[in-house]
Scaffold this motif. Structure first.
Motif, PDB file in Angstrom:
ATOM      1  N   GLU A 138      38.722  49.644  33.619  1.00  0.00           N
ATOM      2  CA  GLU A 138      38.282  49.991  34.968  1.00  0.00           C
ATOM      3  C   GLU A 138      38.335  51.501  35.174  1.00  0.00           C
ATOM      4  O   GLU A 138      39.266  52.169  34.719  1.00  0.00           O
ATOM      5  N   PHE A 139      37.336  52.020  35.874  1.00  0.00           N
ATOM      6  CA  PHE A 139      37.283  53.436  36.222  1.00  0.00           C
ATOM      7  C   PHE A 139      37.146  53.563  37.739  1.00  0.00           C
ATOM      8  O   PHE A 139      36.241  52.986  38.334  1.00  0.00           O
ATOM      9  N   ARG A 140      38.041  54.348  38.352  1.00  0.00           N
ATOM     10  CA  ARG A 140      37.956  54.609  39.784  1.00  0.00           C
ATOM     11  C   ARG A 140      36.953  55.734  40.037  1.00  0.00           C
ATOM     12  O   ARG A 140      36.749  56.605  39.205  1.00  0.00           O
ATOM     13  N   ASN A 141      36.370  55.746  41.255  1.00  0.00           N
ATOM     14  CA  ASN A 141      35.467  56.822  41.697  1.00  0.00           C
ATOM     15  C   ASN A 141      34.383  57.103  40.653  1.00  0.00           C
ATOM     16  O   ASN A 141      34.143  58.250  40.275  1.00  0.00           O
ATOM     17  N   PHE A 142      33.752  56.044  40.169  1.00  0.00           N
ATOM     18  CA  PHE A 142      32.739  56.197  39.123  1.00  0.00           C
ATOM     19  C   PHE A 142      31.505  56.879  39.692  1.00  0.00           C
ATOM     20  O   PHE A 142      31.017  56.531  40.771  1.00  0.00           O
ATOM     21  N   GLU A 143      31.008  57.876  38.972  1.00  0.00           N
ATOM     22  CA  GLU A 143      29.839  58.631  39.410  1.00  0.00           C
ATOM     23  C   GLU A 143      28.571  58.038  38.798  1.00  0.00           C
ATOM     24  O   GLU A 143      28.555  57.644  37.640  1.00  0.00           O
ATOM     25  N   GLY A 144      27.486  58.013  39.580  1.00  0.00           N
ATOM     26  CA  GLY A 144      26.212  57.533  39.063  1.00  0.00           C
ATOM     27  C   GLY A 144      25.977  56.058  39.351  1.00  0.00           C
ATOM     28  O   GLY A 144      26.760  55.398  40.042  1.00  0.00           O
ATOM     29  N   GLU A 145      24.870  55.531  38.808  1.00  0.00           N
ATOM     30  CA  GLU A 145      24.497  54.144  39.021  1.00  0.00           C
ATOM     31  C   GLU A 145      25.472  53.203  38.318  1.00  0.00           C
ATOM     32  O   GLU A 145      25.789  53.389  37.151  1.00  0.00           O
TER      33      GLU A 145
END
Length: 206
Positions: free
Chosen positions: A81-88
């Motif tokens: 899991e990645f928080r604050n993911f940028e992009g689509e």
């Protein structure tokens, strides 16, 4: 914080723009699939779950098979899991390395260090050992020596450097420079070393 999952291939060296020979790590990254999009309304926080590496369906539980079927993808070996993911980041989207990193960027690499098993104090903590023998130990050159406890405090303090299990820990190396990105081959070349053995999973974070 954007990121991507990869597999450590090994180490090499390349020449930088100023002619320096730089030791680098080669990582096969992605393509990763968005297997879940978490929101505050449904999960209490925002995050994007990525999957990497194909896994046989027979080795995947029914629950996880259904989880991957929702994303219209095959079972994956590694989920992060990645928080604050940028992009689509729509469910089922494919995330490629060139969408996350570019040449010249800096990243943090997370991996599991190589397990060394049960090791003594010389290897584990860098004690003097041979050549710096103390306490008159003529035949105990790699022993830890006295640990200082007596009738007071009548115990060994927690955290004392002694022999024990070494390695196999989650380790993060920060501020590694992206030297090359080969999007067509799903490869990235990162300066310096990344923890873990060859073919082990690594997490690359912005």
């Amino acid at each position: 914080m954007s990121g991507i999952i990869g597999k450590k291939i090994g180490m090499t060296s390349i020449y930088s723009a100023d002619g320096q020979n730089v030791a680098c790590t080669l990582v096969e990254v992605g393509p990763c699939v968005v297997t879940q999009v978490k929101t505050v309304e449904t999960d209490g926080y925002d995050a994007v779950q990525l999957g990497f590496g194909d896994k046989k369906a027979k080795n995947t539980s029914k629950a996880m098979q259904g989880h991957f079927a929702k994303a219209n993808t095959t079972p994956k070996r590694k989920l992060v899991e990645f928080r604050n993911f940028e992009g689509e980041a729509a469910l089922g989207n494919e995330i490629r390395v060139e969408e996350v990193f570019a040449e010249g960027d800096f990243l943090d690499a997370v991996g599991t260090s190589k397990g060394k098993g049960f090791q003594g104090v010389v290897k584990r903590h860098g004690f003097g050992g041979v050549g710096q023998a103390t306490h008159g130990q003529h035949n105990r050159l790699r022993a830890p020596g006295s640990i200082g406890a007596a009738s007071f405090p009548s115990r060994v303090f927690k955290g004392l450097r002694m022999a024990g299990r070494m390695g196999g820990d989650r380790v993060k190396i920060q501020n590694l420079r992206v030297m090359k990105v080969y999007g067509d081959k799903n490869l990235i070349v990162v300066s310096g070393s990344i923890p873990g053995a060859k073919n082990s999973f690594v997490i690359l974070e912005k």
